[in-house]
Enzyme design. Sequence first.
Site, short mmCIF file in Angstrom:
data_model
loop_
_atom_site.label_atom_id
_atom_site.label_comp_id
_atom_site.label_asym_id
_atom_site.label_seq_id
_atom_site.Cartn_x
_atom_site.Cartn_y
_atom_site.Cartn_z
N ARG A 114 0.70 -1.17 0.10
CA ARG A 114 0.02 0.04 -0.09
C ARG A 114 0.92 1.48 0.09
O ARG A 114 0.32 2.38 0.35
CB ARG A 114 -1.00 0.00 1.05
N LYS A 136 2.84 11.53 -11.22
CA LYS A 136 2.01 10.81 -11.97
C LYS A 136 3.08 9.55 -11.98
O LYS A 136 4.08 9.77 -12.41
CB LYS A 136 1.77 11.37 -13.34
N GLU A 178 9.21 17.85 -25.08
CA GLU A 178 8.42 18.03 -23.79
C GLU A 178 8.90 19.48 -23.51
O GLU A 178 8.02 20.44 -22.98
CB GLU A 178 8.66 17.29 -22.63
N LYS A 216 6.40 23.35 -15.31
CA LYS A 216 5.29 22.05 -15.00
C LYS A 216 5.32 21.93 -13.49
O LYS A 216 3.96 21.93 -13.33
CB LYS A 216 6.26 20.80 -15.43
N GLU A 226 -5.40 17.22 -11.66
CA GLU A 226 -5.82 17.36 -13.04
C GLU A 226 -7.24 17.75 -13.34
O GLU A 226 -7.87 17.01 -14.26
CB GLU A 226 -5.44 16.31 -13.90
N ARG A 230 -3.89 21.60 -15.15
CA ARG A 230 -2.89 20.57 -15.42
C ARG A 230 -3.05 19.91 -16.88
O ARG A 230 -2.05 19.48 -17.46
CB ARG A 230 -2.81 19.50 -14.44
N ASN A 234 -0.79 18.50 -21.65
CA ASN A 234 -1.16 17.44 -22.46
C ASN A 234 -1.37 18.02 -23.97
O ASN A 234 -1.69 17.03 -25.00
CB ASN A 234 -2.50 16.61 -22.39
N HIS A 237 -0.46 15.72 -26.89
CA HIS A 237 -0.57 14.36 -26.60
C HIS A 237 -1.75 13.52 -26.69
O HIS A 237 -1.42 12.32 -26.70
CB HIS A 237 -0.25 14.34 -24.89
N HIS A 241 0.02 10.56 -28.19
CA HIS A 241 -0.02 9.31 -27.60
C HIS A 241 -0.49 7.98 -28.18
O HIS A 241 0.01 7.10 -28.29
CB HIS A 241 -0.83 9.17 -26.12
N HIS A 258 8.84 8.54 -27.37
CA HIS A 258 7.80 9.55 -26.95
C HIS A 258 7.71 10.90 -27.45
O HIS A 258 6.76 11.22 -28.31
CB HIS A 258 7.77 9.52 -25.54
#
Length: 355
Positions: A114, A136, A178, A216, A226, A230, A234, A237, A241, A258
């Site tokens: 956990r 993230k 990025e 960032k 988000e 935030r 993206n 993206h 993606h 990427h």
Amino acid sequence: MSNMAAKGPVYYQEDGFHKINTYLKEAKPSKVFILVDNNTHRDCLASFLQKIDASENFEILEIEAGEINKNLETCSGVWNALSELDADRKSLMINVGGGVVTDLGGFIASTFKRGISYINVPTSLLAMVDASVGGKTGVDLGNLKNQIGVINHAEMVIIDPSFLATLPQNEMRSGLAEILKHALISSETYWEKVTNLSELTLDDLDDIIRESVEIKAKVVTEDPEENGLRKTLNYGHTLGHAIESYFLTHPEKTTLLHGEAIAVGMVLATYLSKELKSFPEDKLKEITIKILDIYEKVEFLEEDIQQIIDLMKYDKKNSHGNINFVLLKDIGNTEIDCKVPNTLIWNAFEYYRKT
């Protein structure tokens, strides 16, 4: 300092290693596990260990490099290794590597028993300016990017650009995408600075990394979960993606890094911004030229485009069956949750193919 209070503070170079050593002394983790991939094991681990107080008993865990291994199977292997090596809830995980290692290592740490504490030491430009900052964590599900994960901040992130000395040129370019994205969503001055690459030195790179991380970090601090701002991170993206996923698992396609996929995504998103948000056409042309100067053009067949559009529905930013785009009204002026008809997406690919 608790995770949430600290929001994963970022430290640079010697200051960072001093902070890790202080943390090890004060937090007294029961065991320290260092996660690397085969590349960072070879190129980065020795110099990292030289900067860490060696009184610690470190266990090194190695995974195979590459996005293709960023999956639950790899996690299972590491979770099992942690169990066999008697990791407990007071253990610490230090992720030394690029975005795959920091994303996956953060997820493994956040879910083992956990949640155990973790520290990110990004060694690629992409991970320094993007993947390792912001809490993230996650892994891919089949060819779908980052479908499984949690938001959970590292105890700290240590950025040392000297690791970049071993980074291949295409990986440097991948990270630069990025940085270009941070520039497009934040300010024209920063965009000018990062696109005049011929004039940049390695010292400039230090500054650019810091500035990119600050852009960032500021966004993440204002909107950790988000819900709004935030989402601007993206930019490029949504399509990027889907392009990356498609090329990752297509048997006849060369896998794209990427940043290479995101570079295409940014050209497409900027075209869509012109069509839907009156983004200035002259700036669209300039952005397209600058991006195509840095990144080799990717060939798309009609059937590729159709499958890429189909893949977009799995993007995590979507809700209620709508595909949500971030678009620009101008450089530094973003709009989130924009709906884009498929006909315009086809037009955007056509624009990219003809440029």
